[in-house]
Design an enzyme around this catalytic site. Structure first.
Site, PDB file in Angstrom:
ATOM      1  N   ASP A 301      73.590  71.055  54.172  1.00  0.00           N
ATOM      2  CA  ASP A 301      72.313  70.730  53.542  1.00  0.00           C
ATOM      3  C   ASP A 301      71.678  71.899  52.801  1.00  0.00           C
ATOM      4  O   ASP A 301      70.840  71.690  51.920  1.00  0.00           O
ATOM      5  CB  ASP A 301      71.336  70.190  54.590  1.00  0.00           C
ATOM      6  CG  ASP A 301      71.588  68.729  54.914  1.00  0.00           C
ATOM      7  OD1 ASP A 301      72.166  68.031  54.066  1.00  0.00           O
ATOM      8  OD2 ASP A 301      71.213  68.274  56.008  1.00  0.00           O
ATOM      9  N   TYR A 385      66.588  62.498  56.875  1.00  0.00           N
ATOM     10  CA  TYR A 385      66.089  63.420  57.899  1.00  0.00           C
ATOM     11  C   TYR A 385      64.961  64.290  57.371  1.00  0.00           C
ATOM     12  O   TYR A 385      64.933  64.657  56.197  1.00  0.00           O
ATOM     13  CB  TYR A 385      67.212  64.353  58.374  1.00  0.00           C
ATOM     14  CG  TYR A 385      67.784  64.000  59.727  1.00  0.00           C
ATOM     15  CD1 TYR A 385      67.168  64.424  60.896  1.00  0.00           C
ATOM     16  CD2 TYR A 385      68.947  63.245  59.847  1.00  0.00           C
ATOM     17  CE1 TYR A 385      67.687  64.120  62.146  1.00  0.00           C
ATOM     18  CE2 TYR A 385      69.480  62.925  61.086  1.00  0.00           C
ATOM     19  CZ  TYR A 385      68.850  63.371  62.234  1.00  0.00           C
ATOM     20  OH  TYR A 385      69.364  63.056  63.464  1.00  0.00           O
TER      21      TYR A 385
END
Length: 643
Positions: A301, A385
């Site tokens: 990420d 998320y």
């Protein structure tokens, strides 16, 4: 030109040499590159960030303001890096980086979604599922990774799809379109393939979580006010923060988000250095499900996305509570223009319970001090998320960092009556897939100076016998880590394994070398095979600790460009040299993982899970540095000094 005096303070007007670039500096840097280097019309700006000066330049005290720029030619697939002097207004250096892909760009998201929705094969696959309203379809990009597939130098990305409820504000991640995956060439924005692995009905639960949709709300939650009638105890001057005995500088960029510089603690009238720089460098997430629509679910990420650009604008009373100072952040977009992110970083104080206490039973009197901590944080939304990144500073010299994980689970859809293998049923026909989040933080230590050594510390019981006649004796063992190969370590809570960063050239009043100790928190071993395609790319996760000698170009645990990289970059590559690390300018890389086996309670939105680590002074001070914290000021009732 920025001039710095012997104490490290700026003596000339203008930005401090560690301040993030401002909006005009971003425009200026882009204009310099365009003017002095012929960029194709198909070239976009990936990042325009501060080029932090070298430690040598800082020591000399004569520093130029510079920008580091990465561009990507979408037609040719080439990456160029530039070093731009803003003071001299010229490109100081440039180079082409072959065989790499930049992170997925925010500017690519909308064209990516449009390309998928326009493909007739994708529409036909939706129609087979009874889905015809494209306005209700949400699409997320899934970085392509490196799975031994022949990408032939192309820039690829997969898609996963969801159906949003018709109600306004409905949960866009609750109802996954199972088994439907597209592969898109990001350079041409053409859909290379549409995979349909079979129709699975949508999950029945729409997963609503907004207040208006969950039914009756609690009525017994009374207001909680944080009152600081005399104002905050911290002071902020530009990007510098001073709080009680702490002083540090704040930075922020696209790749790392929040960066902390030059952390110092005032002790006996002098500021003592602890950390030169601290930042998160990578977040690797891997899922356990191997079904056709999910086997490729793995993410870097920080390296495959642009986390700084995913930062939320934080809200008083929601994300932060109390008397707040917000840092507004300016980053850049693909056109080389500044992007302003207001309230991206939050700074505030929190009461943290007891700092220390002792009651004298003979005198019937107690001494009590309450703990207060300074909190600096930011929150990013990474698709489904949310991650909140927090740094805490305590009055006793302790530093801690914590990641708070929340948001929506990544899910698979099951046939009625089917049970998940690598996951948990969290709603009817919804598989909350088991996964791991693995974070890496880079800590450039400077414990009273740059010459530091990392030592491993552990406990062991003494053998039974004359030296342990009652079977209760144990000792603490210490060994220095002298080379990179010795410093590839895993945690072991069963023997209280920790690591301390020591300056053997500076001692406290007891003759002990000054040190800070890295105390692990929650952690886990990686579940991926190290020789798997994902394991090769995420080689840093095999060890919780790495130690390297400082090198300015060694910045990210998985390397500079992990997007579609075959693996081996970053910490595995650097530490293969097995360089000496004792009594040197030391960088500690700590990796910690959250093992998430979902629960029904994680649906439809997850309560926060927190994970982190602590840095504690060990002999850094001559005694408890929090003795001078004043007693609480009792406003009501009896004195807190009465036992």
């Amino acid at each position: 030109m920025t001039v710095v005096d012997e104490s490290g303070h700026v003596t000339a007007l203008g930005a401090h040499y560690l301040d993030p670039l401002g909006a005009e500096e971003i425009r200026q840097a882009a204009a310099i590159v365009r003017a002095q280097h012929e960029l194709a019309d198909s070239a976009v700006f990936v990042t325009i960030t501060l080029a932090e000066p070298s430690k040598e330049a800082i020591a000399e005290g004569d520093i130029e303001r510079e920008a580091a720029i990465v561009t990507f030619d979408r037609a040719e697939g080439t990456v160029l890096e530039f070093l731009v002097s803003l003071d001299a207004e010229r490109v100081r250096d440039s180079r082409r980086v072959d065989g790499v892909q930049p992170p997925f760009l925010v500017a690519e998201w909308e064209p990516f979604v449009e390309a998928v929705k326009a493909d007739p094969r994708y529409r036909e696959a939706l129609a087979r599922r009874g889905l015809t309203d494209l306005d209700l379809i949400s699409i997320d990009p899934i970085p392509f990774g490196s799975w031994n597939e022949d990408a032939s130098g192309r820039r690829l990305c997969r898609s996963t799809s969801f159906v949003r409820p018709r109600t306004p504000g409905g949960n866009r991640h609750a109802r996954h379109v199972e088994g439907l995956v597209c592969v898109v060439d990001l350079q041409t924005m053409e859909v290379e393939s549409v995979e349909d692995h079979g129709v699975v009905p949508l999950a029945p639960d729409v997963g609503e979580y907004e207040a208006a949709s969950v039914g009756a709300l609690r009525t017994d939650v009374r207001p909680l006010a944080i009152d600081q009638p005399e104002g905050a105890s911290f002071e902020v001057a530009g990007w510098e923060v001073a709080w009680q005995k702490w002083r540090f500088r704040v930075g922020f960029n696209e790749r790392e988000g929040l960066v902390l510089h030059d952390l110092r603690y005032e002790d006996g009238g002098r500021e003592r250095s602890i950390l030169q720089r601290a930042s998160y460098t990578e977040l690797a997430v891997t899922y356990a499900d191997t079904s056709p629509g999910h086997w490729f679910m793995s993410f870097f990420d920080f390296g495959e996305l642009q986390p700084g650009l995913l930062a939320n604008s934080l809200s008083l009373g929601c994300d932060c509570l109390g008397l707040i100072h917000y840092f507004d952040v300016v980053l850049s977009n693909a056109d080389g223009e500044p992007v302003e992110l207001p309230n991206a970083v939050c700074l505030h104080e929190e009461d943290y319970g007891l700092l220390w206490k002792h009651a004298d039973l003979d005198e019937q009197r107690a001494e009590v001090r309450r703990s207060r901590r300074l909190v600096i944080s930011w929150i990013g939304t990474f698709g489904n998320y949310e991650y909140g990144f927090y740094w805490y500073f305590y009055q006793d010299g302790t530093i801690a960092s914590e990641v708070k994980l929340t948001g929506i689970l990544q899910t698979a859809v099951l046939q009625a009556g089917e049970q998940p293998i690598s996951g948990v049923l969290v709603a009817p026909q919804v598989n909350g897939m088991s996964h791991q989040h693995v974070f890496n933080v880079r800590l450039d230590f400077d414990i009273d100076g740059p010459q530091n050594t990392v030592e491993e510390v552990w406990a062991e019981p003494r053998p039974s016998g004359p030296e342990n006649p009652y079977g209760t004796a144990f000792v603490t063992r210490t060994r220095p880590l002298t080379r990179e190969s010795e410093a590839k370590r895993r945690i072991d809570p069963l023997c209280a394994r920790q690591w301390q960063i020591v300056n053997n050239g500076v001692t406290n009043v007891l003759g002990q070398p000054v040190a800070y100790r890295l105390v692990p928190g929650e952690n886990v071993a990686p579940m991926v095979h190290p020789d798997s395609p994902y394991g090769r790319r995420a080689g840093f996760v095999e060890h919780h600790l790495h130690v390297t000698p400082y090198e300015p170009d060694e910045r990210y645990a998985a390397g500079e460009y992990p997007y579609q990289h075959p693996g081996g970059a970053g910490l595995p590559e650097w530490t293969s040299a097995d360089r000496p690390i004792a009594n040197t300018d030391t960088v500690v890389w700590y990796t910690f993982g959250h093992h998430h086996v979902p629960r029904a309670e994680d649906w439809p939105v997850m309560p926060v899970a927190a994970i982190g680590f602590t840095l504690k002074p060990v002999g850094f001070f001559d005694r408890n540095p929090a003795l001078d914290v004043p007693p609480p000021d009792p406003k009501h009732g009896r004195s807190c000094h009465e036992a």
